[in-house]
Design a protein around this motif. Structure first.
Motif, short mmCIF file in Angstrom:
data_model
loop_
_atom_site.label_atom_id
_atom_site.label_comp_id
_atom_site.label_asym_id
_atom_site.label_seq_id
_atom_site.Cartn_x
_atom_site.Cartn_y
_atom_site.Cartn_z
N ARG A 102 -12.25 -13.33 6.77
CA ARG A 102 -12.34 -13.18 5.09
C ARG A 102 -10.92 -12.24 4.70
NH1 ARG A 102 -15.95 -13.79 1.61
NH2 ARG A 102 -17.76 -14.27 3.24
N LEU A 103 -10.36 -12.62 3.78
CA LEU A 103 -9.36 -11.74 2.95
C LEU A 103 -9.97 -10.88 2.22
CD1 LEU A 103 -6.25 -11.05 2.99
CD2 LEU A 103 -6.31 -13.06 1.15
N LEU A 104 -9.86 -9.84 2.47
CA LEU A 104 -10.44 -8.53 1.75
C LEU A 104 -9.38 -8.06 0.74
CD1 LEU A 104 -11.87 -6.25 4.35
CD2 LEU A 104 -12.99 -8.07 3.12
N ASN A 105 -8.18 -7.74 0.77
CA ASN A 105 -7.24 -7.41 -0.06
C ASN A 105 -5.83 -7.72 0.60
OD1 ASN A 105 -7.68 -5.09 1.40
ND2 ASN A 105 -6.44 -4.11 -0.05
N VAL A 106 -4.85 -7.41 -0.32
CA VAL A 106 -3.30 -7.48 0.06
C VAL A 106 -2.71 -6.37 -0.22
CG1 VAL A 106 -1.09 -8.86 0.15
CG2 VAL A 106 -3.58 -10.29 -0.19
N ASP A 107 -1.92 -5.80 0.47
CA ASP A 107 -1.07 -4.65 0.28
C ASP A 107 0.10 -4.74 0.88
OD1 ASP A 107 -0.37 -1.87 -0.55
OD2 ASP A 107 -1.58 -0.99 1.00
N GLY A 108 1.15 -5.26 0.27
CA GLY A 108 2.54 -5.43 0.69
C GLY A 108 2.42 -6.47 1.76
N HIS A 109 2.96 -6.05 2.89
CA HIS A 109 3.01 -7.20 3.88
C HIS A 109 1.70 -6.98 4.83
CE1 HIS A 109 7.30 -6.95 3.42
NE2 HIS A 109 7.30 -8.22 4.07
N ASP A 110 0.81 -6.30 4.25
CA ASP A 110 -0.44 -6.16 4.97
C ASP A 110 -1.69 -7.07 4.27
OD1 ASP A 110 0.71 -4.17 6.53
OD2 ASP A 110 -0.34 -2.35 5.84
N LEU A 111 -2.27 -7.76 5.17
CA LEU A 111 -3.62 -8.70 4.82
C LEU A 111 -4.57 -8.01 5.24
CD1 LEU A 111 -2.02 -12.10 5.46
CD2 LEU A 111 -1.88 -10.85 3.19
#
Length: 159
Positions: A102-111
Motif C-alpha cells: 500500500r502506498l501511503l505517501n510520496v516524499d521526493g525519491h521516497d515512497l
C-alpha cells in the motif's frame, strides 16, 4: 536458446522487516527509496494510486538455496508436495518476487509504504485493477490455510 541480461536495482527498501519471516507481515512500514539517478519526474502521478507492484530480489538468499523439486510448503506435510514454480519463496532459480504494498505517501525519491518485504527493488509500477487477474481466480485450499491465519497479521502482535 538461452539468453542472459543484467538487471540493476532501481531502488532500495529502507526500514521494514529486519529478518526473514513467514508470518506477521502486516502493518510494517518502510520506504522504497528510488535511486537518485532517476529524476523525480519518473514518479509524477504515482501518489494517485493506493498500491504498487514491486518486483524485488531475495537479497539474503544464496544460490545454494534453490530447490528444483517438489516439496510441501513450509515443510508442512499436511499440504501437498508442489513444484518449485508453485511456491512463492527464495528457492526459485532467479530468486525474484513480486509484492503489492500500500502506498501511503510520496516524499521526493521516497515512497512510504506498508506491507512490503524485499529489497533490492528491481522494478515498480502502480497497481492497476484492470491488469489483475481476469475472470474467477482458482486455487487449492492450502495457500489459504498457510497464509490467511497469520501471514498478514500485524507485526506488532508477534509473540
Amino acid at each position: 536458446m538461452v539468453s542472459t541480461y543484467e538487471v540493476r536495482p532501481i531502488a532500495t527498501v529502507v526500514g521494514g522487516h529486519t529478518r526473514v519471516l513467514d508470518d506477521y507481515q502486516g502493518g510494517v512500514r518502510s520506504i522504497i527509496r528510488l535511486h537518485e539517478e532517476y529524476p523525480l519526474e519518473t514518479l509524477k502521478g504515482i501518489e494517485e494510486f493506493s498500491h504498487l507492484t514491486v518486483t524485488w530480489r531475495f537479497h539474503l538468499a544464496r544460490p545454494g538455496d534453490v530447490q528444483l523439486h517438489a516439496r510441501s510448503p513450509r515443510g508442512n506435510t499436511r499440504w501437498p508436495a508442489t513444484g518449485t514454480f508453485v511456491h512463492r519463496n527464495h528457492r526459485r532459480p532467479n530468486q525474484l518476487a513480486i509484492s503489492y504494498p500500500r502506498l501511503l505517501n510520496v516524499d521526493g525519491h521516497d515512497l512510504h509504504v506498508t506491507d512490503l518485504d524485499g529489497t533490492p527493488v528491481i522494478d515498480l509500477a502502480p497497481y492497476f485493477q484492470q491488469m489483475g487477474p481476469r475472470g474467477g481466480v482458482r486455487q487449492p485450499a492450502w495457500p489459504g490455510e498457510m497464509l490467511d491465519a497469520e501471514h498478514w497479521r500485524d507485526a506488532a502482535e508477534r509473540p
